[in-house]
Design a protein around this motif. Structure first.
Motif, short mmCIF file in Angstrom:
data_model
loop_
_atom_site.label_atom_id
_atom_site.label_comp_id
_atom_site.label_asym_id
_atom_site.label_seq_id
_atom_site.Cartn_x
_atom_site.Cartn_y
_atom_site.Cartn_z
N ASP A 1 13.57 3.07 -18.92
CA ASP A 1 14.13 3.92 -18.14
C ASP A 1 13.32 4.61 -17.17
O ASP A 1 13.61 5.52 -16.31
CB ASP A 1 14.37 5.11 -19.03
N TYR A 2 12.31 3.68 -16.83
CA TYR A 2 11.35 4.35 -15.62
C TYR A 2 12.07 3.92 -14.28
O TYR A 2 12.13 2.82 -14.04
CB TYR A 2 9.97 3.81 -15.51
N ARG A 3 12.33 5.02 -13.58
CA ARG A 3 12.67 4.62 -12.08
C ARG A 3 11.54 4.66 -11.17
O ARG A 3 10.96 5.92 -10.69
CB ARG A 3 13.69 5.63 -11.64
N GLU A 4 10.87 3.46 -10.82
CA GLU A 4 9.80 3.45 -10.00
C GLU A 4 9.74 4.04 -8.69
O GLU A 4 8.92 4.68 -8.27
CB GLU A 4 9.19 2.00 -9.92
N PHE A 5 10.85 3.98 -8.00
CA PHE A 5 11.13 4.55 -6.49
C PHE A 5 12.23 5.20 -6.31
O PHE A 5 13.59 4.96 -7.13
CB PHE A 5 11.15 3.23 -5.66
N GLN A 6 12.45 6.21 -5.83
CA GLN A 6 13.48 7.21 -5.30
C GLN A 6 14.62 6.14 -4.84
O GLN A 6 14.43 5.57 -3.94
CB GLN A 6 13.03 8.20 -4.54
N GLY A 7 16.03 6.30 -5.29
CA GLY A 7 17.01 5.67 -5.01
C GLY A 7 17.00 4.38 -5.32
O GLY A 7 18.06 3.37 -5.40
N LYS B 1 0.56 -1.25 0.02
CA LYS B 1 0.00 0.05 0.05
C LYS B 1 0.90 1.24 -0.19
O LYS B 1 0.46 2.08 -0.65
CB LYS B 1 -0.79 -0.09 1.25
N TRP B 2 1.96 1.38 1.00
CA TRP B 2 2.77 2.37 1.06
C TRP B 2 3.50 2.65 -0.27
O TRP B 2 3.61 3.79 -1.09
CB TRP B 2 3.75 2.24 1.95
N SER B 3 3.80 1.50 -0.89
CA SER B 3 4.68 1.43 -2.30
C SER B 3 3.74 2.13 -3.27
O SER B 3 4.27 3.06 -4.31
CB SER B 3 5.21 0.11 -2.57
N ASN B 4 2.65 1.69 -3.33
CA ASN B 4 1.76 2.15 -4.35
C ASN B 4 1.50 3.68 -4.31
O ASN B 4 1.19 4.11 -5.36
CB ASN B 4 0.30 1.15 -4.24
N GLU B 5 1.52 4.13 -3.27
CA GLU B 5 1.10 5.41 -3.12
C GLU B 5 2.35 6.41 -2.97
O GLU B 5 2.25 7.73 -3.04
CB GLU B 5 0.61 5.69 -1.49
N ASN B 6 3.60 5.88 -3.04
CA ASN B 6 4.77 6.43 -3.10
C ASN B 6 5.65 6.47 -4.29
O ASN B 6 6.63 6.85 -4.35
CB ASN B 6 5.57 6.46 -1.75
N ARG B 7 5.23 5.72 -5.11
CA ARG B 7 6.09 5.68 -6.64
C ARG B 7 6.09 6.68 -7.35
O ARG B 7 5.18 7.66 -7.47
CB ARG B 7 5.65 4.34 -7.32
N ASN B 8 7.23 6.90 -8.13
CA ASN B 8 7.17 8.18 -9.09
C ASN B 8 6.23 8.14 -10.10
O ASN B 8 5.67 7.03 -10.70
CB ASN B 8 8.68 8.03 -9.68
N PRO B 9 5.64 9.13 -10.46
CA PRO B 9 4.71 9.33 -11.83
C PRO B 9 5.12 8.63 -12.95
O PRO B 9 6.31 8.75 -13.02
CB PRO B 9 4.46 10.88 -11.72
N LYS B 10 4.29 8.01 -13.47
CA LYS B 10 4.85 7.49 -14.80
C LYS B 10 3.90 7.88 -15.84
O LYS B 10 2.40 7.87 -15.73
CB LYS B 10 4.73 6.01 -14.59
N ILE B 11 4.22 8.14 -16.96
CA ILE B 11 3.30 8.56 -18.10
C ILE B 11 3.11 7.42 -19.25
O ILE B 11 4.02 6.72 -19.58
CB ILE B 11 4.23 9.71 -19.03
N GLY B 12 1.79 7.12 -19.10
CA GLY B 12 1.24 6.11 -20.21
C GLY B 12 1.41 4.79 -19.38
O GLY B 12 1.98 4.57 -18.38
#
Length: 207
Positions: A114-120, A97-108
């Motif tokens: 090259d999508y970095r799903e999470f900071q770090g 739940k936390w991960s779903n709410e705090n992942r980086n925005p994704k277009i499309g």
């Protein structure tokens, strides 16, 4: 290498506690330990084990699986951080739940290398590069050995892509979905072609 035996780690606490995967480091469940025993007993029956080297991701769920398998095969598991699952950065040790709410925005909705799903964390391209570099090193250092590798679902899929010599852009349209405790066997034939002999075999759990 003569052959590669790839094993996805067995059931881990994060599977049943709504935790994220990646670099979340949780131990095996009681069921996971039983699954690892079943794999060890199955591989113990194979006559070529004496020519094998056992490698594992250093994350607990994989290293525990490897240790239990190794006890059946009389092999010491060698840890290698290059075999870890994708680095999930700040999502490690967090709930889904936390991960779903705090992942980086994704277009499309398309798969983006090259999508970095999470900071770090890693991008998929960085993850694939790491896995390829790790496997290049292991294969170069052990040219005549059978390698038994205990790793994670994402890593296992990218080892298959490495085996088939996929360029990074090719994994955009291909995915190898394995499951807990599945065994995959890879070899080279007389023509030097890279063969997938079995993929995600879980028949040992049905005995």
């Amino acid at each position: 290498m003569t052959t590669l035996i790839l094993i996805q780690h067995c059931q881990s606490e994060h599977h049943i506690n709504d935790m994220s995967g990646g670099w979340t480091d949780t131990p095996l469940t009681d069921l996971g330990k039983k699954q690892a025993e079943m794999i060890g007993k199955r591989l113990e029956k194979q006559s070529f084990i004496n020519d094998s080297i056992l490698f594992t991701s250093d994350l607990l769920r994989a290293s525990q699986t490897a240790k239990m398998i190794g006890e059946h095969l009389n092999l010491h598991a060698i840890s290698n951080s290059g075999l870890r699952e994708i680095n999930t950065g700040i999502a490690a040790d967090k709930t889904k739940k936390w991960s779903n709410e705090n992942r980086n925005p994704k277009i499309g909705n398309q798969f983006d290398l090259d999508y970095r799903e999470f900071q770090g964390g890693e991008t998929w391209r960085e993850f694939y590069k790491r896995v390829c570099q790790c496997m290049d090193s292991l294969s170069k250092e052990n040219p005549k050995k059978q390698l038994i590798i205990v790793t994670h679902g994402g890593t296992l899929g990218y080892i298959l892509a490495w085996w088939l010599k996929f360029k990074p852009e090719m994994i955009v349209s291909a995915y190898f979905s394995s499951s807990v405790g599945g065994i995959s066997t890879l070899s080279q034939n007389d023509f030097g072609q890279h063969v997938i002999n079995t993929f995600n075999d879980t028949s040992h759990f049905n005995l």
